[in-house]
Design an enzyme around this catalytic site. Structure first.
Site, short mmCIF file in Angstrom:
data_model
loop_
_atom_site.label_atom_id
_atom_site.label_comp_id
_atom_site.label_asym_id
_atom_site.label_seq_id
_atom_site.Cartn_x
_atom_site.Cartn_y
_atom_site.Cartn_z
CG HIS A 62 -1.88 -1.15 1.22
ND1 HIS A 62 -3.13 -1.06 0.62
CD2 HIS A 62 -1.79 -2.42 1.68
CE1 HIS A 62 -3.77 -2.22 0.74
NE2 HIS A 62 -2.98 -3.06 1.38
NE ARG A 64 -1.89 3.34 3.92
CZ ARG A 64 -2.63 2.22 3.92
NH1 ARG A 64 -3.45 1.97 2.90
NH2 ARG A 64 -2.58 1.36 4.91
CG ASP A 304 -1.50 -6.35 3.75
OD1 ASP A 304 -1.69 -5.28 3.12
OD2 ASP A 304 -2.35 -6.83 4.53
CG HIS A 308 -2.27 2.83 9.13
ND1 HIS A 308 -3.30 3.43 8.46
CD2 HIS A 308 -2.37 1.51 8.88
CE1 HIS A 308 -4.01 2.50 7.83
NE2 HIS A 308 -3.47 1.32 8.07
N GLY A 323 -3.13 -2.56 10.02
CA GLY A 323 -1.97 -2.47 9.13
C GLY A 323 -0.62 -2.52 9.83
#
Lengths: 431, 328
Positions: A62, A64, A304, A308, A323
């Protein structure tokens, strides 16, 4: 004169089965030769005692961006990737706005080019907005460069939508990646079981993952589409995939470092850095996942990587987002779970990080052969080091492995024939 | 969980502990999970010495004079708040109160920021009620002020369990071998969890009773037994603790209706007649009369519900006293 000469490394190419001491030569962004000769090169690297392998591939990252650049950007994710030995990462589409059309796919590629680190291959949404209702423009996204489709973050709940997505994706021969979780059985924040009961936290049962996986495999049986089960977490899921493979279904699966190393007992203490979806499960599940990786039921290893912000992860456990980040340190984590535990050797593990994920998204990647793109990772398998999340190239610090002592680390990463990362003070590998 | 050892315990006010040499070193009281059986007994013994204060005409002792107890109620509560407020005032502490509603938490401030702000104003004890499990536990190593958990989500409600255990000990003289039934929504009950933990540590047996939708099967890992039939266990228990049923639970299909719940798991005169003659009927309040308990049971001779409330004051005085003394 060639560009790069890597001498005396243990060259492992899982795609061809090569595993021998040899020199690797790079010219014009491609591997020009692998052999005993040692022509003059602009840069020569002594890789004695090191592993020289295809650049690692992570199917599940991710980034973001766009939307949450304060957590991570495509550039910082790509920097974290090469620092961890990865030359290719797949960018998940649950951005804001989501990657659900041609323009958003092109945006990822443009940002990747500007960053100039790892290959960042965009993954598109299966449905518009990732909302699970209407199919997104998969054909146009594919032409723009999307290598796979997923609504990751949630599973595609509707059986009709899922069936049509599989039919449609089969037409363009692109894989559908599913975050297996029946939303009707969701609502928890950690694995359901004795630990959740004691902590007073609502649980997420493995049945929610297994039910969607079973349904999807019925649809795969009917459509023949390529299907990839993301971050599977339970012993039951491993067994379902094992049976599906025995039936010859075109299914692949991935496992994450955290599901191979941590159990739900880590949630005691309410540290939201252990809050992850799918959740950390039992020791029996960890063992089944490791066995699944070992016997080939699970094809790939994927992080994964889910950045954050600090303030989000300082919230109460149930309110904090799901996460974990691990791109910077994943290789050492995989080695701990799979190699140092005695389950497999480096060559077998590297297949799950190179040729296997490449087969799912782009078979031209993931190999170290003459004529192939010069995406190369040099690994010191004996390097002992301590994870320091504060030094990650990633922007994020939500990493439960901070302070872990690991063995095995990428010391140099070459992508497209250029050095993108070299570990400082690794061992004076430059001649 | 996170405990900071204090160098010595103050002897500002002697407690009539059965073990006078016991040294209370715990900064916080966030759960019974963290306490040893000796520590639990020490709280109970300390509470005994505070009981008498409430019977005086001037219900005040100077134990915490000049100290400030901050009541941070991120989740609503009336009786727990009143009980803590009264306990603090009987110890001569000043209290400040913050409610989740209308405070900065509703403007998006994190719990940690709120707590740090109040700490910066100079308070001596935090009493925290929060809707989220673990909220006080996450704070203990981030603030220097002692934290008393007044209920965190469905996780723990240590002072409620302490007052329940205090009441059983007062009535039966011991916890060892006492068999306690906890009836109702075990899955969502912090009272149940803290009671199971505390009772087991003191040698009592616990059986939790309710439908499988409200009683997680894995709760047996906490050392209790499970029964799905209240009638089956009536004759074998010394104490029946009836939990309050939350009306909103039946909208999520955890049980079909209040009528059905009451018929299967409600305590009434008929069921009481099948119990041991001296069985204790408890309830953490507030009671849904006619649902968990009929009025004749709630107000009958076996009920010790109001004694629980009275004892709550002494227990909370003991807890406030112990954590605020442990810092020196």
């Amino acid at each position: 004169m060639i560009d790069i000469l890597i001498t005396n490394g243990r060259v492992i190419d899982p795609a061809s089965g090569r595993d021998e001491i040899a020199n690797v030569m790079v010219a014009n962004g491609f591997v020009s030769k692998i052999g005993k000769t040692a022509p003059k090169a602009r840069r020569t690297i002594d890789a004695s005692g090191k592993i020289v392998c295809p650049g690692l591939i992570d199917l599940h990252v991710h980034c973001r961006e766009p939307g949450h650049e304060e957590e991570e950007t495509i550039a910082t994710a790509a920097s974290a990737a090469v620092a961890g030995g990865f030359t290719t990462i797949c960018a998940m589409p649950n951005t804001h706005p989501p990657q659900d059309d041609e323009t958003s796919i092109l945006y990822v590629l443009q940002r990747m080019a500007r960053a100039g680190k790892a290959r960042v291959l965009p993954v598109g949404c299966i449905t518009k907005g990732g909302e699970g209702k209407e199919l997104a423009e998969m054909g146009m996204m594919h032409e723009a460069g999307a290598v796979a489709f997923t609504d990751d973050g949630t599973g595609v709940a509707g059986s009709t939508v899922m069936q049509r997505a599989l039919q449609y994706a089969q037409m363009i021969d692109v894989v559908i990646m599913q975050h297996c979780q029946d939303p009707d059985l969701f609502g928890g924040v950690m694995n359901s079981g004795a630990v959740a009961v004691r902590l007073g936290l609502p649980g997420i049962a493995a049945s929610g993952e297994e039910i969607m996986l079973r349904r999807d495999l019925e649809l795969v049986k009917r459509t023949g589409a390529r299907y990839h089960a993301m971050h599977i977490s339970s012993a039951g899921s491993v067994e379902i995939i094992r049976q599906a493979k025995a039936q010859g279904l075109p299914v692949t699966a991935e496992a994450t470092p955290h599901h191979l190393l941590l159990t739900d007992a880590a949630c005691i203490g309410y540290d939201p850095n252990y809050k992850i979806n799918p959740p950390l499960r039992s020791a029996g599940d960890v063992e089944a996942l490791r066995q699944g990786v070992s016997d080939g039921t699970i094809d790939c290893l994927a992080t994964d990587h889910a950045p954050h912000s600090k303030e989000e992860k300082e919230m109460e456990f149930a309110l904090a987002p799901f996460g974990i980040v691990s791109l910077d340190c994943a290789l050492g984590l995989y080695a701990r779970a799979l190699v140092h535990s005695g389950l497999m050797d480096w060559g077998e593990m590297l297949a799950k990080l190179t040729v296997n994920p490449a087969a799912i998204i782009d078979p031209t990647l993931g190999m170290l052969q003459e004529g192939a793109p010069a995406d190369i990772t040099i690994i010191d398998p004996d390097k002992r080091w301590t994870v320091n999340a504060n030094k990650f190239a990633s922007k994020a610090r939500n990493c439960p492995y901070h302070g872990w002592k690991l063995k095995g680390r990428a010391i140099a990463t070459i992508a497209g024939g250029e050095f993108k990362f070299q570990l400082q003070n690794a061992s004076r590998i430059d001649k | 969980m996170m405990t900071k050892k204090a160098s010595s315990s103050s002897n500002a006010r002697p407690s009539k502990s059965k073990n006078p040499k016991f040294l209370w070193t715990r900064k916080d009281l966030v759960g019974l999970d963290e306490l040893s059986s000796e520590e639990i007994v020490h709280v109970l013994d300390t509470a005994v010495s505070f009981q008498e204060v409430s019977t005086r005409s001037i219900k005040k002792i100077p134990a915490l004079r000049g100290k400030v107890v901050a009541l941070l109620f991120f989740e609503d509560s009336t009786r727990t708040r009143m009980s803590f407020e009264l306990a603090a005032s009987r110890l001569s502490a000043d209290t400040v109160f913050l409610s989740g509603k209308g405070s900065s938490t509703s403007k998006g401030e994190t719990t940690l920021d709120t707590v740090r702000n109040v700490e910066a104003m100079g308070v001596d004890v935090f009493v925290i009620r929060h809707s989220q499990s673990g909220a006080p536990h996450q704070l203990v190593d981030k603030v220097n002020v002692p934290i008393v958990n007044a209920g965190d989500g469905p996780h723990e409600h240590p002072t409620q369990a302490l007052l329940d255990i205090f009441t059983i000990r007062q009535k039966l003289g011991t916890l060892e071998g006492v068999r306690v039934a906890i009836v109702g929504d075990i899955a969502h009950s912090r009272v149940a969890r803290s009671n199971i933990i505390g009772l087991r540590k003191l040698g009592a047996e616990v059986v939790v009773v309710g439908p499988p939708t409200l009683v997680p099967a894995t709760i047996t890992a906490m050392g209790c037994e499970i029964s799905h039939s209240l009638d089956d266990i009536l004759g074998e228990v010394d104490v029946i603790n009836m939990l309050r049923i939350q009306f909103e639970r039946f909208s999520s299909n955890l049980f079909p209706s209040l009528r059905e719940y009451s018929s299967l798991f409600g305590m009434n005169a008929d069921r009481l007649s099948k119990c041991r003659k001296d069985v204790l009927i408890m309830h953490p309040g507030p009671i849904n009369r006619g649902v968990e308990l009929t009025s004749e049971v709630a107000d009958g001779p076996n009920s010790c519900i109001l004694q629980q409330v009275t004892n709550g004051l002494a227990v909370r005085m003991a807890v406030l006293y112990l954590v605020s003394q442990s810092r020196h």
